[in-house]
Scaffold this motif. Structure first.
Motif, PDB file in Angstrom:
ATOM      1  N   HIS A  29     -27.191 -35.969 -58.728  1.00 24.89           N
ATOM      2  CA  HIS A  29     -26.850 -34.578 -58.440  1.00 24.89           C
ATOM      3  C   HIS A  29     -28.041 -33.656 -58.672  1.00 24.89           C
ATOM      4  CE1 HIS A  29     -23.573 -31.290 -58.552  1.00 24.89           C
ATOM      5  NE2 HIS A  29     -23.716 -31.761 -57.335  1.00 24.89           N
ATOM      6  N   ILE A  30     -28.738 -33.862 -59.772  1.00 21.78           N
ATOM      7  CA  ILE A  30     -29.902 -33.022 -60.090  1.00 21.78           C
ATOM      8  C   ILE A  30     -31.021 -33.269 -59.073  1.00 21.78           C
ATOM      9  CG2 ILE A  30     -31.721 -32.604 -61.802  1.00 21.78           C
ATOM     10  CD1 ILE A  30     -29.495 -33.318 -63.939  1.00 21.78           C
ATOM     11  N   PHE A  31     -31.210 -34.552 -58.721  1.00 19.59           N
ATOM     12  CA  PHE A  31     -32.232 -34.910 -57.726  1.00 19.59           C
ATOM     13  C   PHE A  31     -31.960 -34.179 -56.411  1.00 19.59           C
ATOM     14  CE2 PHE A  31     -33.053 -37.715 -54.060  1.00 19.59           C
ATOM     15  CZ  PHE A  31     -34.425 -37.868 -54.156  1.00 19.59           C
ATOM     16  N   GLU A  32     -30.702 -34.183 -55.977  1.00 19.64           N
ATOM     17  CA  GLU A  32     -30.373 -33.544 -54.698  1.00 19.64           C
ATOM     18  C   GLU A  32     -30.510 -32.025 -54.775  1.00 19.64           C
ATOM     19  OE1 GLU A  32     -27.459 -36.914 -52.726  1.00 19.64           O
ATOM     20  OE2 GLU A  32     -26.519 -35.216 -53.711  1.00 19.64           O
ATOM     21  N   TRP A  33     -29.991 -31.458 -55.844  1.00 22.13           N
ATOM     22  CA  TRP A  33     -30.114 -30.005 -56.002  1.00 22.13           C
ATOM     23  C   TRP A  33     -31.577 -29.596 -56.175  1.00 22.13           C
ATOM     24  CZ3 TRP A  33     -27.053 -25.665 -55.809  1.00 22.13           C
ATOM     25  CH2 TRP A  33     -25.689 -25.891 -55.585  1.00 22.13           C
ATOM     26  N   GLY A  34     -32.370 -30.512 -56.696  1.00 23.13           N
ATOM     27  CA  GLY A  34     -33.782 -30.200 -56.963  1.00 23.13           C
ATOM     28  C   GLY A  34     -34.691 -30.383 -55.764  1.00 23.13           C
ATOM     29  N   ALA A  35     -34.139 -30.800 -54.635  1.00 21.49           N
ATOM     30  CA  ALA A  35     -34.974 -31.081 -53.455  1.00 21.49           C
ATOM     31  C   ALA A  35     -35.867 -29.902 -53.038  1.00 21.49           C
ATOM     32  CB  ALA A  35     -34.100 -31.539 -52.296  1.00 21.49           C
ATOM     33  N   PRO A  36     -35.376 -28.654 -53.125  1.00 21.15           N
ATOM     34  CA  PRO A  36     -36.249 -27.538 -52.713  1.00 21.15           C
ATOM     35  C   PRO A  36     -37.543 -27.453 -53.520  1.00 21.15           C
ATOM     36  CG  PRO A  36     -33.978 -26.812 -52.770  1.00 21.15           C
ATOM     37  CD  PRO A  36     -34.003 -28.185 -53.383  1.00 21.15           C
ATOM     38  N   ILE A  37     -37.584 -28.095 -54.689  1.00 22.40           N
ATOM     39  CA  ILE A  37     -38.826 -28.126 -55.470  1.00 22.40           C
ATOM     40  C   ILE A  37     -39.957 -28.719 -54.632  1.00 22.40           C
ATOM     41  CG2 ILE A  37     -39.937 -29.369 -57.392  1.00 22.40           C
ATOM     42  CD1 ILE A  37     -37.446 -28.875 -59.017  1.00 22.40           C
ATOM     43  N   LEU A  38     -39.566 -29.615 -53.726  1.00 24.24           N
ATOM     44  CA  LEU A  38     -40.566 -30.263 -52.871  1.00 24.24           C
ATOM     45  C   LEU A  38     -41.286 -29.233 -51.993  1.00 24.24           C
ATOM     46  CD1 LEU A  38     -41.193 -33.372 -52.464  1.00 24.24           C
ATOM     47  CD2 LEU A  38     -39.180 -32.871 -53.802  1.00 24.24           C
ATOM     48  N   VAL A  39     -40.549 -28.223 -51.549  1.00 27.80           N
ATOM     49  CA  VAL A  39     -41.147 -27.180 -50.708  1.00 27.80           C
ATOM     50  C   VAL A  39     -42.184 -26.415 -51.549  1.00 27.80           C
ATOM     51  CG1 VAL A  39     -40.703 -25.112 -49.333  1.00 27.80           C
ATOM     52  CG2 VAL A  39     -39.058 -26.978 -49.326  1.00 27.80           C
ATOM     53  N   LEU A  40     -41.799 -26.139 -52.790  1.00 32.07           N
ATOM     54  CA  LEU A  40     -42.708 -25.448 -53.713  1.00 32.07           C
ATOM     55  C   LEU A  40     -43.943 -26.316 -53.974  1.00 32.07           C
ATOM     56  CD1 LEU A  40     -42.551 -22.749 -55.210  1.00 32.07           C
ATOM     57  CD2 LEU A  40     -41.670 -23.980 -57.190  1.00 32.07           C
ATOM     58  N   ALA A  41     -43.690 -27.603 -54.217  1.00 28.81           N
ATOM     59  CA  ALA A  41     -44.799 -28.532 -54.479  1.00 28.81           C
ATOM     60  C   ALA A  41     -45.738 -28.595 -53.278  1.00 28.81           C
ATOM     61  CB  ALA A  41     -44.256 -29.921 -54.798  1.00 28.81           C
ATOM     62  N   PHE A  42     -45.146 -28.618 -52.094  1.00 28.75           N
ATOM     63  CA  PHE A  42     -45.956 -28.655 -50.874  1.00 28.75           C
ATOM     64  C   PHE A  42     -46.797 -27.378 -50.776  1.00 28.75           C
ATOM     65  CE2 PHE A  42     -46.555 -27.210 -46.523  1.00 28.75           C
ATOM     66  CZ  PHE A  42     -47.188 -28.292 -45.946  1.00 28.75           C
ATOM     67  N   TRP A  43     -46.167 -26.241 -51.056  1.00 30.92           N
ATOM     68  CA  TRP A  43     -46.872 -24.961 -50.961  1.00 30.92           C
ATOM     69  C   TRP A  43     -48.039 -24.914 -51.949  1.00 30.92           C
ATOM     70  CZ3 TRP A  43     -47.995 -21.331 -47.871  1.00 30.92           C
ATOM     71  CH2 TRP A  43     -48.479 -20.097 -48.312  1.00 30.92           C
ATOM     72  N   PHE A  44     -47.802 -25.408 -53.148  1.00 30.79           N
ATOM     73  CA  PHE A  44     -48.865 -25.396 -54.159  1.00 30.79           C
ATOM     74  C   PHE A  44     -50.025 -26.305 -53.757  1.00 30.79           C
ATOM     75  CE2 PHE A  44     -45.713 -24.075 -57.695  1.00 30.79           C
ATOM     76  CZ  PHE A  44     -45.916 -22.739 -57.376  1.00 30.79           C
TER      77      PHE A  44
END
Lengths: 325, 220
Positions: free
Chosen positions: A235-250
């Motif tokens: 559940h946390i992994f799925e909810w945390g997916a948008p972190i990937l967008v942030l990681a990509f941006w960084f």
């Protein structure tokens, strides 16, 4: 206007399409495995002919808009096997990297027909793979690691020319959307602390899903704390997916300052998330019988990486090996 | 990020096209609830989930009965679904023909009332098991039955069997009788159980559902 220019710049990035080629090959192999299994069980005519001819689909010819394949051709077992043959041929060509855009179009249309004829046998993973194939059609995924590259340049790797990066970005974004929406839609309380994080405990009791009789063997009660942990992690992994967008941006703006950016770059949050995802998918593949689901998801994971990282990994590996010897 | 000002018309058009795709698919992907009707709430999983919500809301001072909560959910989802359906009408033909879209409900509601499908043969007036899921002793055509594309057909018919379930029964029965000439009939049914949570009392009650019996004569 400045914002629009930055937006255009983002989608105008270029790279060698190694990762897209890997996705092309992996998706092709996974689907080939799935469709070959359909053939081995002798299922094309069972799955893709109407009930009037002994098939499983019901009322397929009476629908308001029947599948196009039955509009132009008479349904028959031969037609079903022909549809299967077209898909297999397309998948072989996709893996080899021959005329990827054209093959992709034919494949998507034929694959979609199978879904229209018997929706019950078409799952979310099929929808996802067709979305990805649509992106690959517009990409240069066939420019490297392909027969086309070999014939054109004499090397399987092609001419190492750069091509637009946006198809890889779109596939990565599709994965973020898929995971996040899957997380958001997990509204059953058993996916949350309110339901004791017991979702996996329940799912693994389902004899149509579980790979073995885990419940009968007493495994589920013995490892229920672990299953709670797995449920929470999912559940946390799925909810945390948008972190990937942030990681990509960084990563994209790595030259800029900022503590959070520095943290993301130092710890490679993206890699941590990807490893957790891979472990969860492997867990699914071991404990459940969901066919190609886990492998199809993993087939898309190259989208998280820039092709230059393959060289980085190769250099790191060489250095590690030479230091050991 | 270099060359911000030197983009060609092609670059701008590409960015525009991608923006449109992102907006459309972003909208399709929004987790807007679809219409729920009273029949769907008769599903035991839905009942159990509603009861859990009634308990949680009650503890927070929102006192509702199951029927009241159900009525509110039905009412509120109806309008949203109509708007969503109409607004997606223009893109529907494209999504249909390409089989693309955004619908990611993966194990949204874990099935706490799972079914087990049984396939049995009648030999000398005695029913003998032929296939039982996760039972290594009765694994006739196991690889085919666990194949996701076939599982989808019988699993999705468990709660609400449709015509495709009868088609499935007829197909399986035909195969079973052909391979077992000594058998006179095939019986297919589901046994539905109930999974209780760890620490709760086990529920051993089961219910037989969707039973179908086909003899050789029926198939001829």
């Amino acid at each position: 206007m400045k914002l629009w220019s930055k937006w255009v710049a983002l989608w105008s990035q270029r790279e060698v399409p190694t990762m897209l080629a890997l996705i092309r090959i992996f998706v092709g192999v996974v689907l080939l495995w799935d469709f070959v299994e359909i053939g081995l069980h002798g299922l094309p005519d069972v799955m893709w002919t109407p009930q009037e001819l002994g098939g499983l689909p019901s009322n397929v010819l009476q629908r308001k808009v029947p599948p196009e394949v039955f509009t132009y051709l008479d349904p028959s077992p031969e037609l079903a096997w022909g549809l299967w043959g077209v898909i297999i041929l397309c998948l072989v060509l996709l893996v080899l990297g021959v005329a990827t855009p054209l093959v992709g179009v034919v494949l998507v249309l034929a694959y979609a027909q199978t879904a229209l004829i018997l929706p019950l046998s078409d799952r979310g993973i099929d929808l996802l793979l067709r979305n990805v194939l649509m992106v690959l059609i517009f990409s240069k995924a066939g420019a490297t690691l392909s027969l086309q590259a070999k014939l054109k340049t004499g090397s399987w790797l092609g001419d190492a020319k750069t091509h637009p990066s946006w198809p890889r970005y779109l596939i990565a974004l599709q994965l973020v959307v898929m995971y996040f929406m899957a997380g958001v839609q997990k509204t059953a309380l058993t996916w949350t602390p309110l339901g004791g994080y017991n979702a996996l405990y329940i799912i693994l009791h389902d004899p149509h899903i579980a790979r073995m009789d885990w419940a009968g063997m007493g495994v589920l009660d013995a490892v229920s704390p672990l299953l709670r942990l797995g449920t929470a992690a999912t559940h946390i992994f799925e909810w945390g997916a948008p972190i990937l967008v942030l990681a990509f941006w960084f990563r994209y703006t790595h030259e800029r300052p900022g503590r959070l950016r520095a943290f993301f770059l130092r710890w490679d949050v993206r890699l941590i998330w990807v490893v957790i995802g891979a472990v969860l998918h492997l867990g699914i593949a071991i404990a459940m019988q969901l066919g190609v689901f886990a492998w199809a998801m993993l087939a898309l994971f190259p989208a998280w990486f820039h092709p230059d990282e393959i060289d980085g990994f190769r250099n790191w590996w060489k250095k590690r090996r030479s230091s050991q010897t | 990020m270099d060359g911000v000002s030197s983009f060609s018309l092609r670059d701008h058009l590409r960015a525009l096209a991608i923006t449109v795709v992102l907006l459309v698919h972003g909208y399709i992907a929004l987790p807007i609830p679809s219409t729920v009707n009273a029949k769907q709430f008769s599903n035991p999983i839905a009942k159990e989930e509603l009861d859990r919500w009634v308990g949680i809301l009650g503890r927070r001072g929102v006192v509702l009965s199951r029927a009241e909560l159900q009525a509110q959910v039905i009412e509120r989802t109806r309008g949203i679904t109509t708007f969503r359906k109409k607004s997606l009408e223009p893109i529907k033909p494209f999504n249909r023909i390409t089989g693309t879209g955004q619908a990611w409900g993966l194990f949204t509601y874990p099935n706490s009332f799972p079914h087990t499908m049984f396939i049995e043969l009648q030999i000398d007036d005695v029913w003998q098991p032929l296939y039982i899921p996760v039972d290594p002793e009765h694994d006739w055509n196991k690889r085919m039955f666990v194949f996701r594309r076939i599982r989808g057909v019988y699993d999705d018919n468990a709660n609400n069997p449709r015509q495709s379930y009868d088609n499935f029964v007829e197909w399986v029965s035909g195969m079973a009788l052909e391979e077992h000439p000594q058998a006179t009939a095939v019986r297919i049914y589901y046994r539905q159980g109930h999974v209780t949570l760890p620490g709760e009392e086990k529920d051993t009650k089961t219910e037989i559902k969707n039973e179908r019996i086909l003899s050789r004569q029926d198939l001829q």
